[in-house]
Motif scaffolding. Sequence first.
Motif, mmCIF file in Angstrom:
data_model
loop_
_atom_site.group_PDB
_atom_site.id
_atom_site.type_symbol
_atom_site.label_atom_id
_atom_site.label_comp_id
_atom_site.label_asym_id
_atom_site.label_seq_id
_atom_site.Cartn_x
_atom_site.Cartn_y
_atom_site.Cartn_z
ATOM 1 N N LEU A 45 -2.619 0.659 -2.897
ATOM 2 C CA LEU A 45 -2.580 0.972 -4.133
ATOM 3 C C LEU A 45 -1.896 -0.221 -4.730
ATOM 4 O O LEU A 45 -1.530 -0.016 -6.154
ATOM 5 C CB LEU A 45 -1.072 2.466 -3.488
ATOM 6 C CG LEU A 45 -0.358 2.572 -4.511
ATOM 7 C CD1 LEU A 45 -0.986 3.328 -5.686
ATOM 8 C CD2 LEU A 45 1.036 3.213 -4.379
ATOM 9 N N MET A 50 -4.571 -1.252 -6.752
ATOM 10 C CA MET A 50 -4.114 -0.224 -8.306
ATOM 11 C C MET A 50 -3.526 -1.126 -9.316
ATOM 12 O O MET A 50 -4.067 -0.969 -10.282
ATOM 13 C CB MET A 50 -3.844 1.259 -7.560
ATOM 14 C CG MET A 50 -5.347 1.735 -7.004
ATOM 15 S SD MET A 50 -4.891 3.289 -5.869
ATOM 16 C CE MET A 50 -6.389 3.280 -4.625
ATOM 17 N N VAL A 71 -3.275 9.391 9.209
ATOM 18 C CA VAL A 71 -3.485 7.879 7.655
ATOM 19 C C VAL A 71 -3.355 6.690 8.569
ATOM 20 O O VAL A 71 -4.283 5.727 8.477
ATOM 21 C CB VAL A 71 -2.031 7.770 7.071
ATOM 22 C CG1 VAL A 71 -1.867 7.178 6.319
ATOM 23 C CG2 VAL A 71 -1.963 9.461 6.394
ATOM 24 N N HIS A 90 -8.033 -0.397 6.503
ATOM 25 C CA HIS A 90 -7.471 -1.137 5.870
ATOM 26 C C HIS A 90 -6.588 -1.777 5.809
ATOM 27 O O HIS A 90 -6.172 -2.163 4.860
ATOM 28 C CB HIS A 90 -6.698 0.216 5.848
ATOM 29 C CG HIS A 90 -6.307 0.495 4.417
ATOM 30 N ND1 HIS A 90 -7.392 -0.176 2.950
ATOM 31 C CD2 HIS A 90 -5.097 1.258 3.113
ATOM 32 C CE1 HIS A 90 -6.799 1.104 2.082
ATOM 33 N NE2 HIS A 90 -5.435 0.939 2.055
ATOM 34 N N TRP A 147 -6.444 2.625 8.846
ATOM 35 C CA TRP A 147 -4.930 1.127 9.236
ATOM 36 C C TRP A 147 -5.826 0.178 10.045
ATOM 37 O O TRP A 147 -5.274 -0.803 9.346
ATOM 38 C CB TRP A 147 -3.605 1.759 8.956
ATOM 39 C CG TRP A 147 -2.523 2.356 7.648
ATOM 40 C CD1 TRP A 147 -2.971 2.708 6.675
ATOM 41 C CD2 TRP A 147 -1.546 2.201 7.430
ATOM 42 N NE1 TRP A 147 -2.447 3.610 5.559
ATOM 43 C CE2 TRP A 147 -1.352 3.121 6.386
ATOM 44 C CE3 TRP A 147 -0.432 2.426 8.573
ATOM 45 C CZ2 TRP A 147 -0.158 3.682 5.964
ATOM 46 C CZ3 TRP A 147 1.268 2.811 8.216
ATOM 47 C CH2 TRP A 147 1.391 3.190 6.383
ATOM 48 N N SER A 184 0.915 -1.128 -0.361
ATOM 49 C CA SER A 184 -0.081 0.058 -0.024
ATOM 50 C C SER A 184 0.872 1.427 0.274
ATOM 51 O O SER A 184 2.160 1.334 0.093
ATOM 52 C CB SER A 184 -0.657 -0.028 0.880
ATOM 53 O OG SER A 184 -0.274 0.036 2.916
HETATM 54 O O1 LIG Z 1 -3.053 6.523 2.845
HETATM 55 C C1 LIG Z 1 -4.444 6.434 3.264
HETATM 56 O O2 LIG Z 1 -4.695 7.018 2.918
HETATM 57 C C2 LIG Z 1 -5.159 5.113 2.552
HETATM 58 C C3 LIG Z 1 -4.737 4.463 0.967
HETATM 59 C C4 LIG Z 1 -5.221 4.718 -0.082
HETATM 60 C C5 LIG Z 1 -4.183 4.153 -1.439
HETATM 61 C C6 LIG Z 1 -3.164 3.465 -0.300
HETATM 62 O O3 LIG Z 1 -2.357 2.614 -0.590
HETATM 63 O O4 LIG Z 1 -3.288 3.639 0.891
#
Ligand SMILES: O=C(O)CC1=CCC(=O)O1
Length: 258
Positions: free
Chosen positions: A88, A91, A141, A232, A145, A21
Motif C-alpha cells: 500500500l 501504491m 494474511v 510480501h 507476508w 503496507s
Molecule cells: O494484505 C495483503 O493481503 C497484502 C497486501 C496488499 C496491499 C498491501 O499493502 O498488503
Amino acid sequence: MTLHATVDGPPDAPVLLLGSSLGTTGAMWQPQVAALADRFRVVRYDHLGHGGSPVPPGPYTIDLLGREVLGLLDHLGVGSAHYAGLSLGGMVGMWLAAHAPERIDRLALLCTSACLGPAEVWRARAAGVRAGQLGSLADTVVSRWFTPGFAAARPDTVAGYRDMLTATPPAGYAACCEAIAAMDLRADLAAVRAPTLVIGAADDPATPPEHAADIAERIPAARLAVVDDAAHLANVEQPAAVARLLRAHFEPEGGTNP
Ligand SMILES: O=C(O)CC1=CCC(=O)O1
C-alpha cells in the motif's frame, strides 16, 4: 488531519519518507532504520486509518492517502523528499510521484502493484473486517507476508507483525481495502519523472514479481531488482539486502547501483 510519523536521523539530512503496507505501521520499517538514518532524515508515517493516524470514516482512495502525505510534508516544512513504500505504501508512492512530481526526488517501490484486483475480493475483505473478522483473517494474511521457512525459524518476529495487523483500527483497514479495490494507477506511471527502483520479492504471493516488472516497464526511469528468499514483507525477511538496495538508490553518488 495530520498523519502520525516517527522521525529518525539528522535534522538537516535529505528527507526519506517510508510508507508501510496495509495492516502495518511505520514500525514495519524498523529493520532498515539503522542503515538509513545515518544519511537521511527518515520519516516513517502511518497511513490514514492505521497506527497513530486519524481514522475518518471510509471508503478512502489512493488519492486521499496521497494527499494526506502531501499534508504531512507541508506540516513538516519539507518541500520535496525521497520516498520508499511497500505494498500500500508503494501504491501511495506511485500516486505521489505521478501527481505531485515536484515533491518526490527519488522513488523506491517494494512488493507493490499498480492495479491489484479483483476489486470484489477487496470489497468483501473490507465488509468482513467491518463485521469484526480482522482477527480471523490474520493468519491467512500473515501467511502471505513471510515464507514458510522464515515463519518456522522466526515465530516471534511473525507474531509481532501479526499483532501489528490485529491492532489496526478495523474501520481504517477496511477503508484502505476499498482504496485498493478502486485503484488503477497503470496509466499514471508514464508521468513519473523520479528515478525509480522497483523491488519485487521472488516468493511474494500477494504482489508477485511480475507486478514489479510491469511497474518498471511503465515508468520511464525505472530499474527492477528481485530479492530472493522473501515473501510480501521482503524488508523484514531480507533486511540487509533491502537496506543495501535502498541506500544505493537514494545515495547514487556514494553507493553502488544494483
Ligand atoms: O494484505 C495483503 O493481503 C497484502 C497486501 C496488499 C496491499 C498491501 O499493502 O498488503
